[in-house]
Write an enzyme that holds these catalytic residues in place. Structure first.
Site, PDB file in Angstrom:
ATOM      1  N   LYS A 203       0.832  -1.201   0.000  1.00  0.00           N
ATOM      2  CA  LYS A 203       0.000   0.000   0.000  1.00  0.00           C
ATOM      3  C   LYS A 203       0.870   1.256   0.000  1.00  0.00           C
ATOM      4  O   LYS A 203       0.626   2.208  -0.751  1.00  0.00           O
ATOM      5  CB  LYS A 203      -0.927  -0.003   1.221  1.00  0.00           C
ATOM      6  CG  LYS A 203      -1.607   1.316   1.508  1.00  0.00           C
ATOM      7  CD  LYS A 203      -2.492   1.778   0.358  1.00  0.00           C
ATOM      8  CE  LYS A 203      -3.131   3.124   0.683  1.00  0.00           C
ATOM      9  NZ  LYS A 203      -3.966   3.620  -0.417  1.00  0.00           N
ATOM     10  N   CYS A 257      -2.285  11.033   1.781  1.00  0.00           N
ATOM     11  CA  CYS A 257      -1.697   9.764   1.329  1.00  0.00           C
ATOM     12  C   CYS A 257      -0.326   9.954   0.713  1.00  0.00           C
ATOM     13  O   CYS A 257       0.690   9.595   1.304  1.00  0.00           O
ATOM     14  CB  CYS A 257      -2.629   9.076   0.329  1.00  0.00           C
ATOM     15  SG  CYS A 257      -4.213   8.560   1.021  1.00  0.00           S
TER      16      CYS A 257
END
Length: 419
Positions: A203, A257
């Site tokens: 991720k 992110c």
């Protein structure tokens, strides 16, 4: 049907809860901020329209309910934020608190899923030890434990939750298969299984890849200035090669992110030299952009168009444009801020103004975010409101010839030919 308890009702937790309620599960939503639950129960919209529709349906059907404290369930899904501290180290306080609270109600045979983007080793070295210390339960023996990170983009969350491939990293094979079956209730794409740490790292690498590529583009922008060429033309030509895909440069990288996840890797691995350098490159772009503005206008009023971290969203968290605003404020400019998704909001102590009000008497228009709303502006009318007809385009979305025909001085970030 199992009962699912979702912890954290933000950008990821609320859509996740809504999707599971649509799939037929009894879903319980909890957020440490009591105002979130109050707003949901009052019918206020907290997320994008498609998600909000699912949330409202879940609440109306009773499949989704909001609570103010932890309670027993079959599955616990942790969706809390994992920000970074000022020194760029990960702040795991909310994950730790969630794990401790889950341990207080966990029973044998339950499942714990971490969705929060986290440093590799979080499941094995943080969550599992907390639960074992408080309950004596061992992961994979007494309960199931896995990491299943989200892979969605604001503005298209519902579609991507269903249609994007998903990773499930299990503490062991039983955990991986258990959680894979859980997400198969609404995910129509392939679900890939691995171990927890590999899933956590994968991720992070997805977002880090983009950050490094953008840093390459931003470095190319600086190189183009040194060479006296236009970076946008250079990238366009280079990308015509079938195996080249340089991303877009700009005044910085923000959000929760791409601007955060690379630091999780850099803090764990001394080998992450290129990753650290890329992050520093992107972090300096607001200052670089501010210095470019100083080269155009040494004093006066600036109208900053766009404050969100990403085009066509109302998400201002971690926006590099806020860093640019801070730089320009320190430099002594008179600033007027506007964003089509933020009228009436206050950011950094400043009110976001309607577009025409922001441009009144401005000496320079700075297009900072490439919202669709800015691509068809009536510059003839807007120019009449400005003190000086000057435009600085940081996103390469405006037409130089059209603006110059209207009497504007046009400046483009990354255009070394007109530096």
């Amino acid at each position: 049907m199992e009962k699912i308890f979702v912890i954290g009702l933000g950008y990821i937790g609320l859509p996740t809860a809504a999707m599971f309620s649509k799939a037929g599960y009894e879903v319980i939503g909890y957020d440490a901020n009591p105002e979130v639950g109050k707003k949901l129960e009052a019918g206020e919209d907290l997320v994008e329209a498609g998600v909000q529709d699912l949330v409202n349906r879940g609440l109306e059907s009773g499949k989704l309910r909001i609570v103010s404290d932890y309670e027993k369930a079959d599955v616990f899904i942790i969706c809390v934020p994992t920000p970074i501290n000022e020194d760029k180290t990960p702040n795991m306080a909310m994950v730790r608190a969630a794990a401790e609270a889950v341990a207080g109600v966990l029973e044998r045979g339950n499942t714990v899923v971490l969705e929060s983007t986290s440093p590799p080793g979080t499941c094995n070295k943080l969550i599992a030890p907390i639960i074992e210390e408080k309950t004596g339960f061992k992961a994979e023996e007494d309960y199931f434990l896995a990491h299943s990170p989200e892979r969605v983009i604001p503005g298209n969350i519902v579609y991507e939750l269903v249609h994007n491939e998903r990773i499930v990293g299990g503490y062991g094979e039983k955990s991986a298969q258990k959680v894979k079956g859980l997400y198969q209730s609404f995910v129509q794409a392939e679900i890939l299984t691995t171990d927890t740490t590999t899933a956590e790292a994968a991720k992070l690498m997805e977002n880090t890849y983009r950050d490094v590529n953008i840093a390459f583009a931003n470095e190319a922008l600086r190189v183009a200035k040194d060479l006296g060429i236009n970076v946008w033309e250079m990238i366009h030509l280079a990308n015509r090669h079938p195996r080249v895909n340089i991303l877009t440069p700009g005044p910085g990288v923000g959000g929760h992110c791409i601007a955060v996840d690379p630091w999780f890797i850099a803090n764990l691995s001394p080998s992450a030299q290129m990753i650290s350098m890329a992050r520093r490159t992107n972090d300096t772009m607001p200052t670089y952009t501010g210095q470019a503005i100083e080269g155009i206008l040494d004093k006066g009023k600036l109208a900053i168009l766009g404050l969100a971290f990403k085009a066509n969203t109302d998400d201002f968290r971690g926006s590099p444009i806020l860093d640019l605003v801070a730089y320009l404020d320190q430099a002594g400019y008179d600033l007027a801020l506007t964003d089509p998704y933020g009228e009436g909001k206050t950011l950094g102590g400043r009110d976001l103004l309607p577009l025409e009000e922001a441009l009144e008497g401005a000496d320079l228009l700075v297009l900072a975010v490439d919202h669709k709303a800015y691509k068809d502006l009536d510059f003839k009318a807007l120019g009449d409101k400005m003190a000086q007809k000057k435009v600085f385009d940081t996103r390469n979305v405006l037409n130089r010839e059209d603006l110059e025909a209207l009497g504007f001085d046009y400046y483009l970030l990354g255009d070394g030919r007109h530096a």
